[in-house]
Design a protein around this motif. Structure first.
Motif, PDB file in Angstrom:
ATOM      1  N   THR A  47      13.416  -0.026  13.266  1.00 30.70           N
ATOM      2  CA  THR A  47      12.003  -0.247  13.062  1.00 30.70           C
ATOM      3  C   THR A  47      11.174   0.830  12.975  1.00 30.70           C
ATOM      4  OG1 THR A  47      12.527  -2.323  14.352  1.00 30.70           O
ATOM      5  CG2 THR A  47       9.861  -1.651  14.068  1.00 30.70           C
ATOM      6  N   ALA A  48      11.222   1.830  13.906  1.00 31.41           N
ATOM      7  CA  ALA A  48      10.456   3.210  13.975  1.00 31.41           C
ATOM      8  C   ALA A  48      10.482   3.889  12.562  1.00 31.41           C
ATOM      9  CB  ALA A  48      10.736   4.124  14.904  1.00 31.41           C
ATOM     10  N   LEU A  49      11.857   3.847  11.936  1.00 36.36           N
ATOM     11  CA  LEU A  49      12.044   4.723  10.799  1.00 36.36           C
ATOM     12  C   LEU A  49      11.595   3.860   9.634  1.00 36.36           C
ATOM     13  CD1 LEU A  49      15.977   5.826  11.598  1.00 36.36           C
ATOM     14  CD2 LEU A  49      13.890   7.268  11.338  1.00 36.36           C
ATOM     15  N   VAL A  50      11.776   2.640   9.706  1.00 32.86           N
ATOM     16  CA  VAL A  50      11.438   1.831   8.506  1.00 32.86           C
ATOM     17  C   VAL A  50       9.624   1.925   8.626  1.00 32.86           C
ATOM     18  CG1 VAL A  50      10.977  -0.476   7.615  1.00 32.86           C
ATOM     19  CG2 VAL A  50      13.296   0.364   8.388  1.00 32.86           C
ATOM     20  N   GLY A  51       9.056   1.881   9.644  1.00 30.50           N
ATOM     21  CA  GLY A  51       7.698   1.796   9.779  1.00 30.50           C
ATOM     22  C   GLY A  51       7.210   3.144   9.230  1.00 30.50           C
ATOM     23  N   THR A  52       7.639   4.262   9.784  1.00 26.59           N
ATOM     24  CA  THR A  52       7.667   5.651   9.395  1.00 26.59           C
ATOM     25  C   THR A  52       7.405   6.008   7.858  1.00 26.59           C
ATOM     26  OG1 THR A  52       7.914   6.539  11.493  1.00 26.59           O
ATOM     27  CG2 THR A  52       7.552   8.221   9.624  1.00 26.59           C
ATOM     28  N   PHE A  53       8.685   5.613   7.088  1.00 22.40           N
ATOM     29  CA  PHE A  53       8.827   5.659   5.744  1.00 22.40           C
ATOM     30  C   PHE A  53       7.820   4.878   5.017  1.00 22.40           C
ATOM     31  CE2 PHE A  53      13.092   7.644   6.853  1.00 22.40           C
ATOM     32  CZ  PHE A  53      12.954   8.518   5.892  1.00 22.40           C
ATOM     33  N   TYR A  54       7.664   3.534   5.340  1.00 18.64           N
ATOM     34  CA  TYR A  54       6.619   2.527   4.521  1.00 18.64           C
ATOM     35  C   TYR A  54       5.273   3.243   4.715  1.00 18.64           C
ATOM     36  CZ  TYR A  54       3.709  -1.286   3.562  1.00 18.64           C
ATOM     37  OH  TYR A  54       2.552  -2.048   2.822  1.00 18.64           O
ATOM     38  N   LEU A  55       4.844   3.516   5.981  1.00 23.67           N
ATOM     39  CA  LEU A  55       3.407   4.001   6.119  1.00 23.67           C
ATOM     40  C   LEU A  55       3.182   5.210   5.117  1.00 23.67           C
ATOM     41  CD1 LEU A  55       2.720   3.249   9.680  1.00 23.67           C
ATOM     42  CD2 LEU A  55       1.832   2.162   7.596  1.00 23.67           C
ATOM     43  N   THR A  56       4.356   6.052   5.249  1.00 27.28           N
ATOM     44  CA  THR A  56       4.064   7.382   4.385  1.00 27.28           C
ATOM     45  C   THR A  56       3.793   7.241   3.096  1.00 27.28           C
ATOM     46  OG1 THR A  56       5.505   8.577   6.106  1.00 27.28           O
ATOM     47  CG2 THR A  56       5.303   9.622   3.765  1.00 27.28           C
ATOM     48  N   TRP A  57       4.917   6.096   2.420  1.00 20.43           N
ATOM     49  CA  TRP A  57       4.558   5.862   0.935  1.00 20.43           C
ATOM     50  C   TRP A  57       3.373   5.282   0.903  1.00 20.43           C
ATOM     51  CZ3 TRP A  57       4.149   0.966  -0.774  1.00 20.43           C
ATOM     52  CH2 TRP A  57       4.309   0.785  -2.492  1.00 20.43           C
ATOM     53  N   ALA A  58       2.929   4.334   1.685  1.00 22.56           N
ATOM     54  CA  ALA A  58       1.651   3.440   1.454  1.00 22.56           C
ATOM     55  C   ALA A  58       0.555   4.538   1.176  1.00 22.56           C
ATOM     56  CB  ALA A  58       1.659   2.409   2.299  1.00 22.56           C
ATOM     57  N   ALA A  59       0.468   5.462   2.129  1.00 21.19           N
ATOM     58  CA  ALA A  59      -0.473   6.554   2.151  1.00 21.19           C
ATOM     59  C   ALA A  59      -0.551   7.330   0.793  1.00 21.19           C
ATOM     60  CB  ALA A  59      -0.435   7.228   3.171  1.00 21.19           C
ATOM     61  N   ASP A  60       0.630   7.764   0.602  1.00 16.31           N
ATOM     62  CA  ASP A  60       0.665   8.523  -0.716  1.00 16.31           C
ATOM     63  C   ASP A  60       0.307   7.573  -2.058  1.00 16.31           C
ATOM     64  OD1 ASP A  60       1.522  11.133  -2.009  1.00 16.31           O
ATOM     65  OD2 ASP A  60       3.148   9.560  -2.997  1.00 16.31           O
ATOM     66  N   HIS A  61       0.970   6.525  -2.197  1.00 17.59           N
ATOM     67  CA  HIS A  61       0.626   5.554  -3.207  1.00 17.59           C
ATOM     68  C   HIS A  61      -0.779   5.297  -3.323  1.00 17.59           C
ATOM     69  CE1 HIS A  61       1.619   2.678  -6.230  1.00 17.59           C
ATOM     70  NE2 HIS A  61       0.827   1.578  -5.409  1.00 17.59           N
ATOM     71  N   GLU A  62      -1.400   5.056  -2.206  1.00 15.63           N
ATOM     72  CA  GLU A  62      -2.974   4.464  -2.215  1.00 15.63           C
ATOM     73  C   GLU A  62      -3.821   5.735  -2.933  1.00 15.63           C
ATOM     74  OE1 GLU A  62      -4.432   2.692   1.273  1.00 15.63           O
ATOM     75  OE2 GLU A  62      -2.886   1.136   1.246  1.00 15.63           O
ATOM     76  N   HIS A  63      -3.449   6.812  -2.148  1.00 11.74           N
ATOM     77  CA  HIS A  63      -3.981   8.081  -2.504  1.00 11.74           C
ATOM     78  C   HIS A  63      -4.021   8.289  -4.353  1.00 11.74           C
ATOM     79  CE1 HIS A  63      -6.150  11.993  -2.081  1.00 11.74           C
ATOM     80  NE2 HIS A  63      -4.997  12.588  -2.592  1.00 11.74           N
TER      81      HIS A  63
END
Length: 266
Positions: free
Chosen positions: A145-161
Motif C-alpha cells: 500500500t505504501a509503495l503503490v501510494g508513493t508511486f501514484y502520488l509522485t506520478w500524479a504530481a508530475d502529470h498535473e504539473h
C-alpha cells in the motif's frame, strides 16, 4: 509379586554440547595483535578516515559547483515552485482537502509521522519468522500500500504539473525543481520607450520588461491592437492562465490609468 530387573538405555545426541560455555566475550589477551582498545586507537583511525573523506568532499564541491537555475526574482510571478522528485508524493498529498487547509497538520505531520514511525518500528511490530510474503499478510499489505501510494502520488504530481505548465522544467538541472516558463516574446521595437505609468509597476516589468519588450511574459508594445482598456483592466484584475496572475495592482485608479495607456498602444 516377583521383582523384574529393568535395563535403562541412554541415547546420546551429538548436537547437544556436553560442556556448557557461558556467553562471555573473550579477553583481548586471547588474541594478541588482533584486537585493540576502542579509545583511543580504533576511534582515532575512524576519525582519520572521516577527515580524509570530508576533505575529498569539500574539494569536490569547490571544483564542481552545483548547477543551479536562474537567480530568485521576486518580480517573476510566472515561477512555479516544485519540490525535488523524492518529495513529490508529499507535495501531491497536500493538494487534497483532507490533508490541507484546516487539516494541514494531518497532511504535514500526522500521516508522515505515522508512516515513518511504523517503518522504524517494523522489526518490533512484526516479529514473525516467516520469510514468504504470503505468510505475512499484514506486513506485506502495508508495504505494498505504501509503495503503490508513493508511486501514484509522485506520478500524479508530475502529470498535473506537466498539464498546467507544459513549458516549465520538471526534473531539470536542480534535481526536479520546476523552472520558470519563458514565453517566446514577439520581436521588440528597440526604439520604444514605455510611459512612466508602466515603469511605476515593478511587478509588471519583472515579466514583460522595462519597455514592454517581453521576457518571461509576452511583448506588450502593441497590446492595444488586441485588447481594449476594459479587457486589459479585467486581465489585471483576474489574471490570464496559465502564467499571468491577477491582483498584482490594488489601486483602481492606477489600474484604469495603466489600462488606458496600454489600450492606446496599437
Amino acid at each position: 509379586m516377583a521383582k523384574q530387573d529393568k535395563d535403562a538405555t541412554f541415547v546420546g545426541d551429538s548436537r547437544v554440547s556436553a560442556k556448557r560455555i557461558p556467553n562471555i566475550s573473550p579477553s583481548y589477551s586471547d588474541f594478541p595483535g588482533k584486537t585493540e582498545a576502542f579509545w583511543p586507537n580504533f576511534l582515532l583511525k575512524e576519525w582519520m578516515v572521516a577527515a580524509v573523506c570530508l576533505v575529498g568532499f569539500l574539494v569536490l564541491t569547490v571544483s564542481h559547483p552545483s548547477p543551479l537555475t536562474d537567480k530568485a526574482n521576486p518580480n517573476d510571478t510566472s515561477f512555479v515552485p516544485l519540490p525535488d522528485w523524492y518529495f513529490l508524493f508529499l507535495y501531491q498529498m497536500l493538494k487534497y482537502p483532507w490533508a490541507s487547509g484546516d487539516w494541514v497538520v494531518l497532511g504535514t505531520i500526522i500521516i508522515p509521522g505515522i508512516a515513518f514511525g511504523a517503518l522504524m518500528l517494523a522489526p518490533w511490530l512484526d516479529t514473525s519468522k516467516e520469510r514468504r510474503p504470503s505468510k505475512r499478510p499484514v506486513a506485506t499489505g502495508l508495504m505494498l500500500t505504501a509503495l503503490v501510494g508513493t508511486f501514484y502520488l509522485t506520478w500524479a504530481a508530475d502529470h498535473e504539473h506537466s498539464l498546467s505548465h507544459p513549458s516549465s522544467k520538471t526534473g531539470g538541472e536542480h534535481g526536479g525543481s520546476g523552472g520558470s516558463s519563458a514565453a517566446a516574446p514577439a520581436p521588440a521595437d528597440s526604439s520604444f520607450t514605455a510611459d512612466a505609468v508602466w515603469k511605476a509597476q515593478s511587478s509588471c516589468m519583472g515579466c514583460h520588461g522595462k519597455n514592454m519588450e517581453g521576457g518571461m511574459g509576452p511583448n506588450l508594445q502593441k497590446i492595444g491592437s488586441k485588447y481594449d482598456a476594459t479587457q486589459i483592466a479585467d486581465i489585471i484584475h483576474n489574471g490570464k492562465p496559465p502564467a499571468m496572475p491577477g491582483g498584482m495592482i490594488k489601486d483602481e485608479a492606477e489600474i484604469k490609468k495603466l489600462a488606458e495607456y496600454m489600450a492606446s498602444l496599437k
